[in-house]
Enzyme design. Structure first.
Site, PDB file in Angstrom:
ATOM      1  N   HIS A  54      75.066 122.430  14.817  1.00  0.00           N
ATOM      2  CA  HIS A  54      75.587 121.186  14.207  1.00  0.00           C
ATOM      3  C   HIS A  54      75.773 120.006  15.402  1.00  0.00           C
ATOM      4  O   HIS A  54      76.083 120.304  16.323  1.00  0.00           O
ATOM      5  CB  HIS A  54      77.097 121.309  13.518  1.00  0.00           C
ATOM      6  CG  HIS A  54      76.878 122.429  12.464  1.00  0.00           C
ATOM      7  ND1 HIS A  54      76.280 122.067  10.974  1.00  0.00           N
ATOM      8  CD2 HIS A  54      76.752 123.920  12.469  1.00  0.00           C
ATOM      9  CE1 HIS A  54      76.052 123.060  10.400  1.00  0.00           C
ATOM     10  NE2 HIS A  54      76.527 124.247  11.071  1.00  0.00           N
ATOM     11  N   GLY A  55      75.689 118.890  14.977  1.00  0.00           N
ATOM     12  CA  GLY A  55      75.982 117.745  15.675  1.00  0.00           C
ATOM     13  C   GLY A  55      74.464 116.933  16.136  1.00  0.00           C
ATOM     14  O   GLY A  55      74.428 116.135  16.593  1.00  0.00           O
ATOM     15  N   CYS A  56      73.368 117.534  15.553  1.00  0.00           N
ATOM     16  CA  CYS A  56      72.181 117.140  15.592  1.00  0.00           C
ATOM     17  C   CYS A  56      71.661 116.357  14.310  1.00  0.00           C
ATOM     18  O   CYS A  56      72.051 116.957  13.151  1.00  0.00           O
ATOM     19  CB  CYS A  56      71.104 118.367  15.863  1.00  0.00           C
ATOM     20  SG  CYS A  56      71.426 119.000  17.421  1.00  0.00           S
ATOM     21  N   GLN A  57      71.110 115.413  14.362  1.00  0.00           N
ATOM     22  CA  GLN A  57      70.515 114.724  13.177  1.00  0.00           C
ATOM     23  C   GLN A  57      69.559 115.586  12.497  1.00  0.00           C
ATOM     24  O   GLN A  57      69.645 115.360  11.467  1.00  0.00           O
ATOM     25  CB  GLN A  57      70.115 113.284  13.637  1.00  0.00           C
ATOM     26  CG  GLN A  57      69.837 112.277  12.345  1.00  0.00           C
ATOM     27  CD  GLN A  57      69.275 110.990  12.726  1.00  0.00           C
ATOM     28  OE1 GLN A  57      69.060 110.776  13.995  1.00  0.00           O
ATOM     29  NE2 GLN A  57      69.123 110.335  11.814  1.00  0.00           N
ATOM     30  N   SER A  58      68.729 115.925  13.183  1.00  0.00           N
ATOM     31  CA  SER A  58      67.593 116.605  12.711  1.00  0.00           C
ATOM     32  C   SER A  58      68.060 118.419  12.723  1.00  0.00           C
ATOM     33  O   SER A  58      69.275 118.625  13.425  1.00  0.00           O
ATOM     34  CB  SER A  58      66.194 116.681  13.530  1.00  0.00           C
ATOM     35  OG  SER A  58      66.761 116.681  15.018  1.00  0.00           O
TER      36      SER A  58
END
Length: 142
Positions: A54-58
């Site tokens: 979590h924390g990734c755009q992708s």
């Protein structure tokens, strides 16, 4: 030829030297994309919420295995550039003792200029991926 895997420090130095060959960032991005295409196949059944970073755009999934003496990581993303970042991260951190993983700072991010050339969302995602990977290593040491 030395068959031992290079240390995390040596892997970071090698990455810096490889990126130094490229004159501009369009070439470096292409190299990142090419690295991402070389990631081993990632099992669909591992694309679970438990393994998601979590924390990734992708979408990024990271799966640890092994123990404190040698941890292995498998990872994938639905983004070509992020897959390349994963390839670099795995090169530095996978197949190493957990203590080395926790102690190794991702100096390559600065040395190849990634910090300046990633969008804020990609930069946050890279930070989140490193935090999750180091968290897995720290858990095996606990």
């Amino acid at each position: 030829m030395n068959t031992a895997a290079p240390s995390a420090e040596q892997a970071q130095q090698d990455i810096a030297e490889e990126f130094a060959f490229f004159g501009d960032w369009s070439e470096r991005y292409q190299y990142l994309i090419d690295l991402g295409k070389q990631l081993p196949p990632f099992p669909e059944e591992c694309k679970t919420e438990e393994h998601r970073v979590h924390g990734c755009q992708s979408m990024v999934w990271l799966v640890p295995s092994g123990d404190a003496t040698k941890m292995h990581f498998a990872a994938t993303s639905d983004s070509a550039i992020v897959s390349g970042l994963i390839a670099l991260v795995l090169r530095v951190y996978s197949d190493r003792p957990a203590a080395e993983i926790v102690a190794t700072e991702p100096a390559f991010v600065q040395s190849i200029g990634l910090a300046k050339h990633l969008s804020p969302t990609r930069s946050n995602g890279l930070t989140a991926m490193l935090a999750k990977l180091k968290g897995y290593a720290a858990q095996t040491l606990a």
